[in-house]
Design an enzyme around this catalytic site. Structure first.
Site, PDB file in Angstrom:
ATOM      1  CG  ASN A   1      49.764  53.003  49.369  1.00 35.77           C
ATOM      2  OD1 ASN A   1      49.072  52.548  48.466  1.00 35.77           O
ATOM      3  ND2 ASN A   1      50.235  54.236  49.327  1.00 35.77           N
ATOM      4  CG  ASP A   2      52.838  49.300  47.969  1.00 38.43           C
ATOM      5  OD1 ASP A   2      52.329  50.094  47.162  1.00 38.43           O
ATOM      6  OD2 ASP A   2      53.974  49.445  48.436  1.00 38.43           O
TER       7      ASP A   2
END
Length: 466
Positions: A393-394
């Site tokens: 994600n990040d």
């Protein structure tokens, strides 16, 4: 055995440890590196036993301890899943810290047995070495326990920000220095245990405010701490092997922490002073404000990848949680049989410990020459047909490049958004450990695949077969 010959054998074990670190720096030589490390440790332990010449009763206790510890280690190694490796590493770090405290306490109460003085009159230099080693060991012990609880989901991954935490930490650090000085001057047993208590508290307070996104740095940092604790106690015990081993572990852990921080474009101090990251959740497969997402199916994903020339797979912690690495390998093999070029892209801080994704892919027998680090593959996304993101994600969030208000702004990311199509497997639109929304979800070339990672990949493999 003479002291001179023992020193030579310790030096040989130190060389073996250096060869172990060198071997562990690459997947293809990691097995050989482990063998060198085990040989070095075995030689160091045997040398210590021969040098000390323990009594029959003492030798029996040592053998019993080795049997119990070795037996427990063997059971854990067989039972622990690869997905739980980060918390296992944290737990083992805590044991190293606790061992440093216990050895220091033994040296304090029986200094004559190791030649650093007599009861009530330990050499001043040994007292300083002892206090430093025990302080680092105690911090490592409680800090590693907190890291284990966070990694294992027994404590929230969100930062726990206590009021005036910086002021409290500074006050405890100053108190710790004062206690170390006082202990070295007086050799008071009470002051020794005060050093231990303050260090235990400091270990908790340092790690509690650090969030999930910073866990890879925490793991490598605690690895470094455990090494310095061992080195400090090595000086106290006048044991060359402990000094060499501790220095190697401490320095390599510090270098790795620096690499992790560089991978997030953050300073080591900023991580220690609070960190970011929590386990927040968002609405699953729905609009978020006036933004919409393009949702696809396993059949859509199979069609796009089967007709692609190049696919780059980006694994993240979601893959680890779902234990989807074996299904992912099967999918990649199926695509290669269809003539598709497949590569894997690994971000330095993907997962919950350094090298987490590499370990999982190795478990699934993914060829080493197909796995690339960020700096080696990032330029290829613009010429890639499909970027297949599974649980990351990040480390794929474009906000890191263009949003100066984002807490991850400036962090190097994998440029999956530059691929012609980005397929993103995720359970929901929830944020990652940084606790922020991912703008990649709403881009025109992104197709979200909402499902458990393993099930979705297995469904894609079935669709590819038709």
């Amino acid at each position: 055995m003479s002291v001179e010959f023992a020193s030579f054998l310790y030096l040989v074990s130190g060389v073996l440890f250096i060869l172990a670190l060198r071997g562990l720096s690459h997947p293809t030589s990691s097995r050989q590196g482990n063998i060198f490390g085990m040989a070095g440790m075995g030689l160091a332990v045997l040398t210590t036993l021969l040098l000390a010449g323990p009594s029959l009763g003492g030798l029996a206790l040592i053998v019993l301890g080795i049997a119990l510890g070795g037996g427990a280690g063997a059971v854990i190694a067989r039972r622990i899943p690869m997905t739980a490796m980060p918390q296992l590493v944290a737990a083992f770090h805590s044991l190293v810290g606790l061992a440093a405290v216990m050895v220091a306490a033994a040296a304090l109460y029986a200094p004559e047995s190791i030649g650093i003085g007599v009861v009530g009159a330990i050499h001043a230099q040994a007292l300083v070495e002892m206090s430093i080693g025990v302080a680092i060991g105690a911090i490592t012990f409680t800090g590693s326990i907190v890291a284990f609880l966070k990694l294992d989901g027994r404590m929230s991954g969100k930062p726990i920000l206590l009021p005036s935490r910086h002021l409290v930490n500074v006050a405890l650090a100053v108190l710790l220095v004062a206690l170390v000085i006082a202990f070295a001057a007086t050799q008071s047993h009470a002051l020794f245990w005060l050093v231990v208590l303050v260090s235990l508290a400091l270990g908790v307070l340092l790690i509690v405010p650090i969030g999930g996104a910073d866990m890879p740095v925490v793991v490598s940092m605690l690895n470094s701490y455990s090494g310095w604790a061992a080195a400090g106690i090595g000086f106290t015990l006048q044991n060359l092997a402990l000094i060499i081993t501790g220095a190697l572990v401490g320095s390599s852990g510090a270098i790795l922490s620096y690499i992790m921080c560089k991978g997030m474009n953050r300073s080591f101090v900023s991580v220690i002073l609070g960190g970011f990251g929590g386990d927040t959740a968002g609405p699953a497969g729905a609009d978020l404000g006036d933004r919409t997402v393009k949702q696809g199916s396993a059949e859509d994903a199979a069609y796009l990848m089967k007709n692609a020339g190049r696919v780059i797979i980006v694994p993240g912690y979601g893959m680890a949680v779902a234990q989807a690495q074996h299904a992912l390998r099967e999918m990649a093999d199926t695509l290669k049989r269809e003539g598709v070029e497949v590569k894997y892209a690994i971000h330095p801080v993907a997962g919950r410990m350094p090298g987490h994704m590499n370990v999982l892919l190795a478990e699934a027998n993914v060829p080493y020459d197909e796995v690339f680090e960020l700096e080696d593959i990032n330029s290829e996304f613009a010429q890639t047909d499909v970027a297949f993101v599974i649980g990351a994600n990040d480390v794929t969030n474009p906000s890191a490049r263009g949003d100066k208000t984002s807490p991850i702004y400036g962090m190097p990311i994998l440029n999956v958004d530059q691929a012609q199509t980005c397929l993103f497997i995720k359970r929901s639109l929830g944020s990652g450990y940084a606790g922020i929304d991912n703008s990649l979800f709403y881009k025109d070339n992104t197709m979200m695949l909402f499902a458990d990672a393993k099930k979705m990949v297995e469904d894609i493999v079935k669709a590819l077969a038709h």
